[in-house]
Write a protein that holds these residues in place. Structure first.
Motif, PDB file in Angstrom:
ATOM      1  N   ALA A 196       0.826  -1.206   0.000  1.00 37.16           N
ATOM      2  CA  ALA A 196       0.000   0.000   0.000  1.00 37.16           C
ATOM      3  C   ALA A 196       0.859   1.253   0.000  1.00 37.16           C
ATOM      4  N   ALA A 197       1.926   1.245   0.793  1.00 32.33           N
ATOM      5  CA  ALA A 197       2.829   2.402   0.818  1.00 32.33           C
ATOM      6  C   ALA A 197       3.725   2.418  -0.411  1.00 32.33           C
ATOM      7  N   GLY A 198       4.226   1.255  -0.791  1.00 34.54           N
ATOM      8  CA  GLY A 198       5.167   1.187  -1.903  1.00 34.54           C
ATOM      9  C   GLY A 198       4.602   1.688  -3.215  1.00 34.54           C
ATOM     10  N   ARG A 199       3.376   1.257  -3.540  1.00 36.46           N
ATOM     11  CA  ARG A 199       2.804   1.668  -4.815  1.00 36.46           C
ATOM     12  C   ARG A 199       2.533   3.175  -4.844  1.00 36.46           C
ATOM     13  N   MET A 200       2.154   3.749  -3.692  1.00 41.87           N
ATOM     14  CA  MET A 200       1.860   5.182  -3.642  1.00 41.87           C
ATOM     15  C   MET A 200       3.119   6.016  -3.841  1.00 41.87           C
ATOM     16  N   VAL A 201       4.212   5.613  -3.190  1.00 40.27           N
ATOM     17  CA  VAL A 201       5.462   6.366  -3.310  1.00 40.27           C
ATOM     18  C   VAL A 201       6.098   6.150  -4.681  1.00 40.27           C
ATOM     19  N   ALA A 202       6.053   4.918  -5.183  1.00 44.63           N
ATOM     20  CA  ALA A 202       6.634   4.628  -6.502  1.00 44.63           C
ATOM     21  C   ALA A 202       5.913   5.390  -7.602  1.00 44.63           C
ATOM     22  N   ALA A 203       4.617   5.623  -7.435  1.00 40.57           N
ATOM     23  CA  ALA A 203       3.847   6.359  -8.444  1.00 40.57           C
ATOM     24  C   ALA A 203       4.287   7.811  -8.556  1.00 40.57           C
ATOM     25  N   ARG A 204       4.994   8.300  -7.540  1.00 46.31           N
ATOM     26  CA  ARG A 204       5.514   9.677  -7.561  1.00 46.31           C
ATOM     27  C   ARG A 204       6.959   9.716  -8.067  1.00 46.31           C
ATOM     28  N   ASP A 205       7.338   8.694  -8.828  1.00 43.71           N
ATOM     29  CA  ASP A 205       8.673   8.621  -9.435  1.00 43.71           C
ATOM     30  C   ASP A 205       9.777   8.549  -8.385  1.00 43.71           C
ATOM     31  N   LYS A 206       9.479   7.886  -7.283  1.00 45.54           N
ATOM     32  CA  LYS A 206      10.460   7.657  -6.236  1.00 45.54           C
ATOM     33  C   LYS A 206      10.886   6.181  -6.266  1.00 45.54           C
ATOM     34  N   HIS A 257      -1.799 -10.904  -7.870  1.00 49.55           N
ATOM     35  CA  HIS A 257      -1.956  -9.607  -7.218  1.00 49.55           C
ATOM     36  C   HIS A 257      -0.615  -8.975  -6.849  1.00 49.55           C
ATOM     37  N   TYR A 258       0.274  -9.759  -6.285  1.00 52.62           N
ATOM     38  CA  TYR A 258       1.501  -9.182  -5.731  1.00 52.62           C
ATOM     39  C   TYR A 258       2.694  -9.288  -6.689  1.00 52.62           C
ATOM     40  N   LYS A 259       2.995 -10.481  -7.160  1.00 53.16           N
ATOM     41  CA  LYS A 259       4.123 -10.609  -8.089  1.00 53.16           C
ATOM     42  C   LYS A 259       3.876  -9.839  -9.371  1.00 53.16           C
ATOM     43  N   GLN A 260       2.639  -9.897  -9.850  1.00 54.15           N
ATOM     44  CA  GLN A 260       2.304  -9.177 -11.071  1.00 54.15           C
ATOM     45  C   GLN A 260       2.411  -7.665 -10.868  1.00 54.15           C
ATOM     46  N   GLU A 261       1.955  -7.190  -9.713  1.00 53.41           N
ATOM     47  CA  GLU A 261       2.062  -5.755  -9.445  1.00 53.41           C
ATOM     48  C   GLU A 261       3.513  -5.314  -9.354  1.00 53.41           C
ATOM     49  N   LEU A 262       4.351  -6.131  -8.745  1.00 53.73           N
ATOM     50  CA  LEU A 262       5.781  -5.814  -8.687  1.00 53.73           C
ATOM     51  C   LEU A 262       6.366  -5.691 -10.075  1.00 53.73           C
ATOM     52  N   ALA A 263       6.008  -6.644 -10.932  1.00 51.14           N
ATOM     53  CA  ALA A 263       6.555  -6.642 -12.293  1.00 51.14           C
ATOM     54  C   ALA A 263       6.070  -5.449 -13.106  1.00 51.14           C
ATOM     55  N   GLN A 264       4.864  -4.956 -12.794  1.00 46.72           N
ATOM     56  CA  GLN A 264       4.271  -3.891 -13.593  1.00 46.72           C
ATOM     57  C   GLN A 264       4.422  -2.500 -12.981  1.00 46.72           C
ATOM     58  N   THR A 265       5.070  -2.414 -11.806  1.00 52.54           N
ATOM     59  CA  THR A 265       5.221  -1.119 -11.134  1.00 52.54           C
ATOM     60  C   THR A 265       6.645  -0.603 -11.291  1.00 52.54           C
ATOM     61  N   PRO A 266       6.844   0.417 -12.108  1.00 46.90           N
ATOM     62  CA  PRO A 266       8.183   1.007 -12.223  1.00 46.90           C
ATOM     63  C   PRO A 266       8.626   1.571 -10.865  1.00 46.90           C
ATOM     64  N   ASN A 267       9.884   1.563 -10.637  1.00 45.83           N
ATOM     65  CA  ASN A 267      10.493   2.164  -9.434  1.00 45.83           C
ATOM     66  C   ASN A 267      10.299   1.350  -8.161  1.00 45.83           C
ATOM     67  N   MET A 268       9.692   0.151  -8.243  1.00 46.89           N
ATOM     68  CA  MET A 268       9.513  -0.657  -7.029  1.00 46.89           C
ATOM     69  C   MET A 268      10.238  -1.989  -7.192  1.00 46.89           C
ATOM     70  N   ASP A 269      11.263  -2.205  -6.378  1.00 44.15           N
ATOM     71  CA  ASP A 269      12.065  -3.428  -6.416  1.00 44.15           C
ATOM     72  C   ASP A 269      11.803  -4.266  -5.170  1.00 44.15           C
ATOM     73  N   ILE A 270      12.227  -5.531  -5.235  1.00 42.21           N
ATOM     74  CA  ILE A 270      12.161  -6.380  -4.053  1.00 42.21           C
ATOM     75  C   ILE A 270      13.494  -7.085  -3.851  1.00 42.21           C
ATOM     76  N   HIS A 271      13.854  -7.233  -2.600  1.00 42.80           N
ATOM     77  CA  HIS A 271      15.079  -7.941  -2.217  1.00 42.80           C
ATOM     78  C   HIS A 271      14.702  -8.939  -1.140  1.00 42.80           C
ATOM     79  N   TYR A 272      15.131 -10.202  -1.292  1.00 43.93           N
ATOM     80  CA  TYR A 272      14.798 -11.235  -0.321  1.00 43.93           C
ATOM     81  C   TYR A 272      15.947 -11.440   0.647  1.00 43.93           C
ATOM     82  N   GLY A 273      15.641 -11.368   1.934  1.00 44.74           N
ATOM     83  CA  GLY A 273      16.649 -11.543   2.968  1.00 44.74           C
ATOM     84  C   GLY A 273      16.110 -11.087   4.311  1.00 44.74           C
ATOM     85  N   ARG A 274      16.844 -11.375   5.361  1.00 43.41           N
ATOM     86  CA  ARG A 274      16.459 -10.963   6.714  1.00 43.41           C
ATOM     87  C   ARG A 274      17.139  -9.643   7.019  1.00 43.41           C
TER      88      ARG A 274
END
Length: 463
Positions: free
Chosen positions: A18-28, A98-115
């Motif tokens: 919810a936060a990620g998509r909003m901030v990424a939409a502002r070219d962040k 819903h989630y993997k597809q949104e990640l793939a289609q959202t510019p400026n939003m990356d994911i990193h797996y780890g603790r």
């Protein structure tokens, strides 16, 4: 060198997205860090798998109940292989679409797996990466609470997570707790044929709901074969060859209860272990939940927190709304956005459903309101007689004089859907007159809310 981002979010569930998509939409540039699957607890281990099985249990129960209505259906033994595959399919479909597809289609939003853990207030690291950002949002969620019961270390106990990954339903189950998880899971298991025993430390089920509703539900559960003990103090538990034996003190007497499996359903703790919050000075409360203000700021500038990690209300939509408020404050530091959970409804997905929004009577009076409360039994709602489902009711709190709706609780079929009418009424300051003069579909269960509002308006002389 650490990789720079505009916002780092610890977690990849509903709140984080919810936060990620909003901030990424502002070219962040946004980075989500998660040690497991995208979608978080709700999709992978909580809401989606549990509600899938709860829905199927309701259908299975309805098939058997139909015999009393002349519907001579034969309900055979549940097919665990098919049911568990349905659950897995629901989880994987939502996670992928819903989630993997949104990640793939959202510019400026990356994911990193780890603790992840904090290196400083602007830098986090995992076992295979380091990242910096001026703002970091903690959205790591919660996990099942475990208490130190003597003997528990030797018991193969269940939580809501592991209980949903059983290959089939146990013959018998002891559940410690009388809240949302205990009732949702307990009723589901019972309807699939498990002998369920619930032990609640307090005097009633669902402490946040009115006894006029919870007592009806308790009686229904007991008619369905669920055993319930109140004011139960657990003393110890033993693992045996054929299951477990729990010893507890009820009304001053020690009792021993045996079952195939034992489940803890006593709440949620924040998933903050290993983050290093103490290192950077993020304050937590006595239970370990992160302290935030109404704008979701922590005690450290630039560090934000939202969702279950901050405590109640621990429901996915509320966490998502908190994350949006945090994101707006990050994007617009010259403005002030706040959360108000009076407008956050919640539901308990038992059958029939509980739902609530707004203030109960005690909360309203503490805030200075003079309250008029009305209660309408579901047996006064014509649609309930059509359905043959007369257990439940509507409770409405309104301000004396103005009739402004302050809070609503209900127990009825599809309460989780109907509660949104009450939510809008409270959010936009509507009165009981507004509700009762709004034409409702007839017959409908939601007409019960109109009738409760009408009764309140009559009591106050507003009609």
């Amino acid at each position: 060198m650490p990789q720079p981002y505009d916002l780092i979010i610890l977690g990849a569930g509903t709140t984080a997205f919810a936060a990620g998509r909003m901030v990424a939409a502002r070219d962040k540039k946004v980075l989500l860090i998660d040690q497991s699957h995208v979608g978080g607890t709700c999709v992978n281990w909580g809401c989606v798998p549990s509600k899938t099985l709860i829905h199927k249990a309701e259908m299975y129960h309805a098939a058997r109940k139909g015999e009393f209505w002349g519907l001579n259906l034969q309900a055979g033994k549940p097919d665990c292989t098919t049911l568990m595959q349905l659950k897995r399919t629901a989880v994987e479909t939502l996670r992928d679409q819903h989630y993997k597809q949104e990640l793939a289609q959202t510019p400026n939003m990356d994911i990193h797996y780890g603790r992840a853990y904090f290196v400083s207030k602007n830098e986090v690291a995992t076992e295979n990466g380091r990242f910096t950002a001026p703002d970091i949002l903690i959205a790591t969620g919660g996990q099942a609470r475990v208490v130190p019961i003597p003997g528990l270390e030797a018991v193969k106990y269940l939580t809501y997570n592991s209980a949903l990954h059983l290959p089939c339903f146990p013959k018998s189950l002891i559940i410690l707790g009388g809240g949302v998880i205990a009732l949702e899971m307990g009723q589901m298991f019972a309807r699939f044929g498990t002998q369920v025993t619930i032990l609640e430390r307090g005097p009633k089920l669902l402490a946040e709901f009115d006894p006029r509703l919870t007592e009806q539900f308790r009686a229904m559960l007991e008619r369905e074969g669920v055993k319930i003990f109140f004011n139960a103090e657990t003393e110890r538990i033993e693992q045996r060859a054929d299951g477990v034996c729990l010893y507890a003190r009820v009304a001053g007497a020690e009792i021993g209860i045996t079952a195939e499996r034992f489940m803890l359903a006593i709440g949620t703790t924040p998933a903050t272990e290993g983050l290093g919050l103490e290192k950077i000075g993020v304050k937590t409360d006595a239970a370990g939940f992160i302290k935030v203000d109404n704008g979701l700021r922590t005690s450290v500038e630039g560090i934000w927190a939202a969702g279950d990690v901050t405590g109640n209300p621990m429901i996915a939509p509320a966490g998502a709304r908190e994350a949006q408020i945090a994101a707006k404050n990050i994007l617009h530091p010259d403005q002030e956005f706040t959360i108000d959970h009076r407008f956050s409804p919640m539901a308990v997905f038992v059958d029939p459903e509980f739902a609530t929004v707004g203030l109960n009577r005690e909360q309203a009076e503490q805030q200075g309101y003079e309250v008029v409360t009305t209660y309408l039994g579901l047996d006064r709602v014509p649609k309930a007689h059509v359905m043959g489902e007369e257990l439940g009711g509507f409770l409405l709190n309104a301000e004396k004089g103005s009739g402004k709706v302050l809070g609503v609780q209900m127990l009825c079929p599809r309460a989780a859907d109907i509660i949104h009418e009450a939510t809008l009424a409270i959010r936009f300051g509507l009165s009981v007159v507004d509700l009762t003069t709004t034409v409702h579909v007839y017959p409908s269960i939601s007409d019960g809310l109109r009738q409760a509002a009408r009764d309140n308006a009559f009591v106050q002389g507003l009609l």
